[in-house]
Design a protein around this motif. Structure first.
Motif, mmCIF file in Angstrom:
data_model
loop_
_atom_site.group_PDB
_atom_site.id
_atom_site.type_symbol
_atom_site.label_atom_id
_atom_site.label_comp_id
_atom_site.label_asym_id
_atom_site.label_seq_id
_atom_site.Cartn_x
_atom_site.Cartn_y
_atom_site.Cartn_z
ATOM 1 N N ASP A 207 -27.608 2.334 43.066
ATOM 2 C CA ASP A 207 -27.524 2.292 41.605
ATOM 3 C C ASP A 207 -26.509 3.319 41.101
ATOM 4 O OD1 ASP A 207 -29.525 0.337 41.493
ATOM 5 O OD2 ASP A 207 -31.115 1.841 41.444
ATOM 6 N N ILE A 208 -26.455 4.469 41.780
ATOM 7 C CA ILE A 208 -25.477 5.499 41.420
ATOM 8 C C ILE A 208 -24.067 5.027 41.750
ATOM 9 C CG2 ILE A 208 -24.708 7.860 41.870
ATOM 10 C CD1 ILE A 208 -27.605 8.599 42.437
ATOM 11 N N GLN A 209 -23.941 4.342 42.875
ATOM 12 C CA GLN A 209 -22.636 3.837 43.288
ATOM 13 C C GLN A 209 -22.001 2.985 42.199
ATOM 14 O OE1 GLN A 209 -21.536 4.606 46.540
ATOM 15 N NE2 GLN A 209 -19.539 3.736 46.082
ATOM 16 N N LYS A 210 -22.809 2.211 41.497
ATOM 17 C CA LYS A 210 -22.308 1.326 40.449
ATOM 18 C C LYS A 210 -21.781 2.099 39.240
ATOM 19 C CE LYS A 210 -25.697 -2.232 41.726
ATOM 20 N NZ LYS A 210 -26.918 -2.951 41.293
ATOM 21 N N GLY A 261 -23.965 0.946 25.709
ATOM 22 C CA GLY A 261 -24.033 0.965 27.160
ATOM 23 C C GLY A 261 -22.985 1.814 27.842
ATOM 24 N N ARG A 262 -22.228 2.597 27.063
ATOM 25 C CA ARG A 262 -21.184 3.462 27.636
ATOM 26 C C ARG A 262 -21.799 4.779 28.113
ATOM 27 N NH1 ARG A 262 -16.904 7.176 24.926
ATOM 28 N NH2 ARG A 262 -18.480 7.194 23.301
ATOM 29 N N LEU A 263 -21.517 5.168 29.333
ATOM 30 C CA LEU A 263 -22.038 6.420 29.885
ATOM 31 C C LEU A 263 -21.503 7.604 29.087
ATOM 32 C CD1 LEU A 263 -23.675 7.731 32.236
ATOM 33 C CD2 LEU A 263 -21.507 7.886 33.489
ATOM 34 N N ILE A 264 -22.421 8.447 28.554
ATOM 35 C CA ILE A 264 -21.991 9.591 27.750
ATOM 36 C C ILE A 264 -22.478 10.927 28.284
ATOM 37 C CG2 ILE A 264 -21.869 8.205 25.630
ATOM 38 C CD1 ILE A 264 -24.548 9.737 24.853
ATOM 39 N N ALA A 265 -23.437 10.909 29.215
ATOM 40 C CA ALA A 265 -23.969 12.173 29.729
ATOM 41 C C ALA A 265 -24.600 11.956 31.094
ATOM 42 C CB ALA A 265 -24.992 12.759 28.759
#
Length: 376
Positions: A207-210, A261-265
């Protein structure tokens, strides 16, 4: 005391360079050795950072015996981005003789000036994922996989050679609270509701790989203003994925996205590998891999390895969400104590957040700089 400086130019020299600290810190209960194989690989021409950086490793010899070592580095990508002409020094070690440190730094300074550099700073590695900062308080504290340990006389030598403070970092240690402070719980809930934030569920390593394609750009955005920051190339990203991925425990990570859905932290913590690496003593085989795997599964100490928040969200309380989730992960995994990575002394927002916990500063480290034009 006549010191000879030898440039590392063969595999035998590199082997001697990497192994010197094992003798230099023999019997020291606080030094954490690197894995010899990884260290050699990282300092070899196969490291993708050397596509835009220069490196010269050196050894200091006295009567044919190694008494010190250092790395001279120029990261051209950093210099282009910041508009400076700075060289770096790293991997610095020397016995407690001023003739040795003086000879090492004379070479480093001459090497830097010959390439048009106006200042020399360190200790640094190539990038922000490398160890940096010379310890000047906390010599009686166990080091970590991600930090430098050095003898107490090192900073005194640098000061006597004209090096001055560029930046200081502090490291915190704290017991994991049995309950998360009510203030942090309320703040986290409010932030989620106010901004429509959402957790990115990470249950397995895959899941982290994604997330990694979003993760590295966020690291760059989060740390862009930090001294010595160097943007990553595509090759470096792939290199670091392979280097750090095996050490990650998904339960000790946190990823937060905005309403779109954008990674922010993110928060990346790891079980402490310090004692496992001490037992491995530089080798994965025959037993080193066993010690590391055991530390990954059963440990009462964790390292707060990396926390990042996109600049647009840094003043909106998002770090409280990360800390809240990390503490829950610690309790789930029976972690009793946590230690931060080096944090800038000027990072007041983080210091304020840490004040909500029973933290204490137990190590301090410094990056030094010397203007080389004064030597001309």
């Amino acid at each position: 005391m006549k010191i000879q400086i030898k440039e590392v130019s063969s595999s035998a020299d590199l082997n001697a360079f990497v192994r010197f600290p094992f003798k230099h810190y023999a019997g020291n209960q606080y030094w954490v050795p690197p894995l010899i194989r990884d260290e050699k690989r990282y300092l070899s021409k196969n490291n993708p950072v050397l596509k835009h950086a220069e490196l010269q490793l050196i050894l200091a010899l006295y009567n044919g015996k190694i008494v010190g070592r250092a790395a001279a580095i120029i990261n051209h990508k950093e210099n282009e981005a910041s508009g400076v002409k700075h060289a770096r020094f790293g991997w610095i070690e020397f016995i407690n003789k001023i003739d040795v440190s003086k000879a090492l730094f004379k070479y480093l300074e001459d090497w830097s000036k010959a390439r048009g550099m106006t200042a020399l700073k360190g200790p640094f590695g190539f990038t922000n994922f490398d160890k940096a900062g010379m310890l000047y308080e906390g010599f009686d504290q166990l080091s970590t996989m991600a930090t430098i340990y050095n003898h107490s006389y090192y900073p005194k030598h640098l000061e006597s050679l004209g090096y001055k403070k560029l930046a200081d970092w502090f490291e915190f240690i704290a017991p994991v609270p049995q309950e998360t402070p009510e203030k942090i719980i309320r703040l986290s809930k409010t932030i989620y509701e106010r901004y429509g934030l959402q957790d990115i569920n990470v249950k397995k390593k895959k899941d982290i790989q994604k997330l990694l394609d979003q993760f590295f750009p966020l690291v760059e955005a989060s740390y862009a203003d930090i001294e010595g920051f160097v943007p990553f190339t595509t090759e470096q990203i792939e290199f670091y994925k392979k280097r750090f991925y095996p050490f990650i425990n998904p339960d000790l990570t946190k990823f937060v996205a905005d309403k779109d859905g954008r990674l922010i932290a993110f928060g990346i913590t790891m079980p402490s590998f310090s004692k496992a690496l001490q037992k491995a003593n530089g080798r994965l085989l025959p037993f080193g891999i066993f010690y590391i795997k055991k530390a990954l599964k059963k440990n009462d100490l964790a390292d707060l390895y990396l926390i990042g928040v996109h600049p647009e969200w840094q003043n909106k309380g998002v770090p409280a969400i990360i800390m809240n989730a990390i503490i829950e992960g610690f309790r789930k995994n029976n972690i009793k104590f946590s230690e931060s990575n080096p944090e800038l002394e000027t990072n007041n927002k983080l210091h304020q957040l840490m004040a909500n916990y029973d933290t204490k500063i137990h190590k301090k480290r410094r990056v030094f700089i010397k203007e080389l034009y004064e030597l001309a």
